[in-house]
Design an enzyme around this catalytic site. Structure first.
Site, mmCIF file in Angstrom:
data_model
loop_
_atom_site.group_PDB
_atom_site.id
_atom_site.type_symbol
_atom_site.label_atom_id
_atom_site.label_comp_id
_atom_site.label_asym_id
_atom_site.label_seq_id
_atom_site.Cartn_x
_atom_site.Cartn_y
_atom_site.Cartn_z
ATOM 1 N N ASP A 93 74.682 55.728 39.951
ATOM 2 C CA ASP A 93 73.748 55.120 40.906
ATOM 3 C C ASP A 93 74.062 53.622 40.944
ATOM 4 O O ASP A 93 74.787 53.102 40.092
ATOM 5 C CB ASP A 93 72.292 55.351 40.449
ATOM 6 C CG ASP A 93 71.268 54.701 41.394
ATOM 7 O OD1 ASP A 93 71.465 54.761 42.621
ATOM 8 O OD2 ASP A 93 70.286 54.117 40.908
ATOM 9 N N SER A 94 73.460 52.942 41.903
ATOM 10 C CA SER A 94 73.637 51.487 41.975
ATOM 11 C C SER A 94 72.950 50.797 40.793
ATOM 12 O O SER A 94 73.278 49.668 40.463
ATOM 13 C CB SER A 94 73.038 50.962 43.280
ATOM 14 O OG SER A 94 71.687 51.361 43.370
ATOM 15 N N CYS A 134 72.092 58.695 44.134
ATOM 16 C CA CYS A 134 71.763 57.506 44.914
ATOM 17 C C CYS A 134 71.658 57.920 46.379
ATOM 18 O O CYS A 134 72.646 58.413 46.955
ATOM 19 C CB CYS A 134 72.883 56.475 44.728
ATOM 20 S SG CYS A 134 72.677 54.996 45.733
ATOM 21 N N CYS A 183 65.116 57.668 47.917
ATOM 22 C CA CYS A 183 65.875 56.772 47.049
ATOM 23 C C CYS A 183 65.483 57.157 45.618
ATOM 24 O O CYS A 183 64.293 57.371 45.333
ATOM 25 C CB CYS A 183 65.478 55.331 47.353
ATOM 26 S SG CYS A 183 65.975 54.142 46.095
ATOM 27 N N GLU A 197 63.326 47.932 39.504
ATOM 28 C CA GLU A 197 64.280 47.319 38.563
ATOM 29 C C GLU A 197 63.567 46.291 37.669
ATOM 30 O O GLU A 197 63.955 46.054 36.542
ATOM 31 C CB GLU A 197 65.460 46.669 39.309
ATOM 32 C CG GLU A 197 66.393 47.651 40.007
ATOM 33 C CD GLU A 197 67.454 48.302 39.096
ATOM 34 O OE1 GLU A 197 67.933 47.651 38.171
ATOM 35 O OE2 GLU A 197 67.769 49.494 39.332
ATOM 36 N N HIS A 248 65.214 55.569 43.000
ATOM 37 C CA HIS A 248 64.337 54.636 42.266
ATOM 38 C C HIS A 248 62.853 54.988 42.471
ATOM 39 O O HIS A 248 62.015 54.672 41.640
ATOM 40 C CB HIS A 248 64.529 53.198 42.762
ATOM 41 C CG HIS A 248 65.724 52.499 42.177
ATOM 42 N ND1 HIS A 248 67.018 52.828 42.499
ATOM 43 C CD2 HIS A 248 65.809 51.457 41.306
ATOM 44 C CE1 HIS A 248 67.846 52.018 41.854
ATOM 45 N NE2 HIS A 248 67.138 51.173 41.125
HETATM 46 N N1 DGL Z 1 68.801 54.462 43.816
HETATM 47 C C1 DGL Z 1 69.418 53.949 45.023
HETATM 48 C C2 DGL Z 1 69.157 54.932 46.149
HETATM 49 O O1 DGL Z 1 68.840 56.079 45.847
HETATM 50 C C3 DGL Z 1 68.966 52.530 45.180
HETATM 51 C C4 DGL Z 1 69.571 51.878 46.332
HETATM 52 C C5 DGL Z 1 69.914 50.426 46.226
HETATM 53 O O2 DGL Z 1 70.703 50.087 45.353
HETATM 54 O O3 DGL Z 1 69.477 49.692 47.102
HETATM 55 O O4 DGL Z 1 69.240 54.651 47.319
#
Ligand code: DGL
Length: 277
Positions: A13-14, A76, A189, A155, A191
Site C-alpha cells: 500500500d502507499s 490500495c 480506500c 496516518e 485507510h
Molecule cells: N490506502 C490507499 C488507498 O486505498 C491510500 C491512498 C493514498 O495514498 O492516498 O487508496
C-alpha cells in the site's frame, strides 16, 4: 527445499492502510507468511496523476516480488483503480487489487440498489468502482465522493469517533451520500476502516460498510485455494514489514493499526532502492 506453496503472500500500500487487509488475511489464513510493504515516504498516492501512481505501483510490485512471493495484493484502492482489471500487472504471480472484490461484495450486499463509494481523489476520478458494480448489476445506482482528509487523518492516528474534528470531517464528506439513501457504503480506500466507527455512527446501523481490504483478503483466500496454493503444513504465519520511511515510526504506528498484536519484523528500504528495483 521449500515448496512453492510455502512462499509468502506479498501485500503493499502507499502507507499503513493496507494493514487492514493484512489483519483480515491473518484471520482467514493464519498459516500463511505475509510480506508487507508500506511506501510511507511517498504517501499519499491518491492526490497524484494516474501515470505517477502506476510508476510507483510498478516499483512496489518489483520490490515485493524480489522477496519471492506466490501472490501480490495491491491493498490500495488508488493503485487498484489505476491498474484496472489487468491480472498481468503482477508478472508471473497472481495479482489482486481491492476494487473488484469490494465492488462484488457491495453488489451482493445492497437491498435497495443504492451504493455509496468513498475513496481518494484518484480513485473516485477513475470511476473504477462504478465500472465493476455496473458490470455485475447494471440496474444499481452508485453515488461516489472523495474524502481527501481521511488518509492524512488516519496516518496521524486521528480516528477517535468522539473527537469533534473527526465527527465534523466525516459529516462534511458523507452528508450527500447519506441523503441519497444508500444502504451500502464501500470504504474504497484501505485507510478508511480505521474511521469505521465514526463513519458508521454517522451513516447509521442500516448502512452496511464494505471494507475494501477485507473483501480483497477473502478473495485472495479463494484464489489461492483454486490454484492449489494454500499452505497445509501446520505452519504459523509470520509478518515481515518493509517501509520506505522510518522503521521506528512504522513499528510505533503498526501497533495501533494492528490493534496491539503486531509481533513481526520491520525494515527500511530506501526510495532510491525502490526506483532501481
Ligand atoms: N490506502 C490507499 C488507498 O486505498 C491510500 C491512498 C493514498 O495514498 O492516498 O487508496
Amino acid at each position: 527445499m521449500s515448496s512453492y506453496k510455502e512462499k509468502a503472500i506479498g501485500v503493499f500500500d502507499s502507507g499503513m492502510g493496507g494493514l487492514t487487509c493484512v489483519k483480515e488475511l491473518q484471520k482467514l489464513l493464519p498459516g500463511e507468511d505475509i510480506i508487507y510493504f508500506g511506501d510511507t515516504a511517498r504517501v499519499p498516492y491518491g492526490t497524484r496523476s494516474r501515470e505517477r501512481i502506476l510508476e510507483y505501483a510498478r516499483q512496489d510490485v518489483s520490490f515485493i516480488e524480489s522477496h519471492s512471493v506466490k501472490m501480490v495484493i495491491a491493498a490500495c484502492g488508488t493503485v487498484s483503480s489505476a491498474v484496472g482489471s489487468d491480472p498481468s500487472f503482477g508478472g508471473d504471480v497472481p495479482f489482486l487489487g481491492v476494487v473488484s472484490p469490494a465492488g462484488r461484495a457491495a453488489a451482493n450486499a445492497t437491498r435497495n440498489g443504492l451504493i455509496g463509494v468513498i475513496g481518494t481523489a484518484a480513485t473516485i476520478r477513475s470511476g473504477a468502482y462504478e465500472h465493476i458494480i455496473h458490470e455485475i448489476s447494471p440496474e444499481v445506482s452508485v453515488i461516489s465522493d472523495c474524502c481527501p482528509l481521511f488518509v492524512p487523518m488516519v496516518e496521524e492516528g486521528m480516528t477517535d469517533p468522539s473527537d469533534i474534528v473527526v465527527r465534523s470531517v466525516v459529516e462534511r464528506y458523507l452528508s450527500k451520500i447519506k441523503s441519497a439513501g444508500v444502504d451500502t457504503l464501500i470504504l474504497g480506500c484501505t485507510h478508511y476502516p480505521h474511521l469505521e466507527k465514526a463513519i458508521s455512527d454517522f451513516m447509521g446501523d442500516n448502512v452496511t460498510l464494505i471494507s475494501s481490504g477485507a473483501a480483497a483478503a477473502a478473495e485472495a483466500k479463494d484464489l489461492l485455494r483454486e490454484k492449489g496454493l494454500l499452505r497445509t503444513d501446520g505452519h504459523t504465519g509470520r509478518l515481515d514489514c518493509y517501509t520506505s520511511d522510518s522503521a521506528e515510526l512504522f513499528r510505533e504506528n503498526v501497533q495501533v493499526f494492528m490493534g496491539g498484536d503486531f509481533c513481526g519484523t520491520v525494515e527500511r528500504v530506501s526510495v532510491e532502492q525502490l526506483c532501481s528495483s
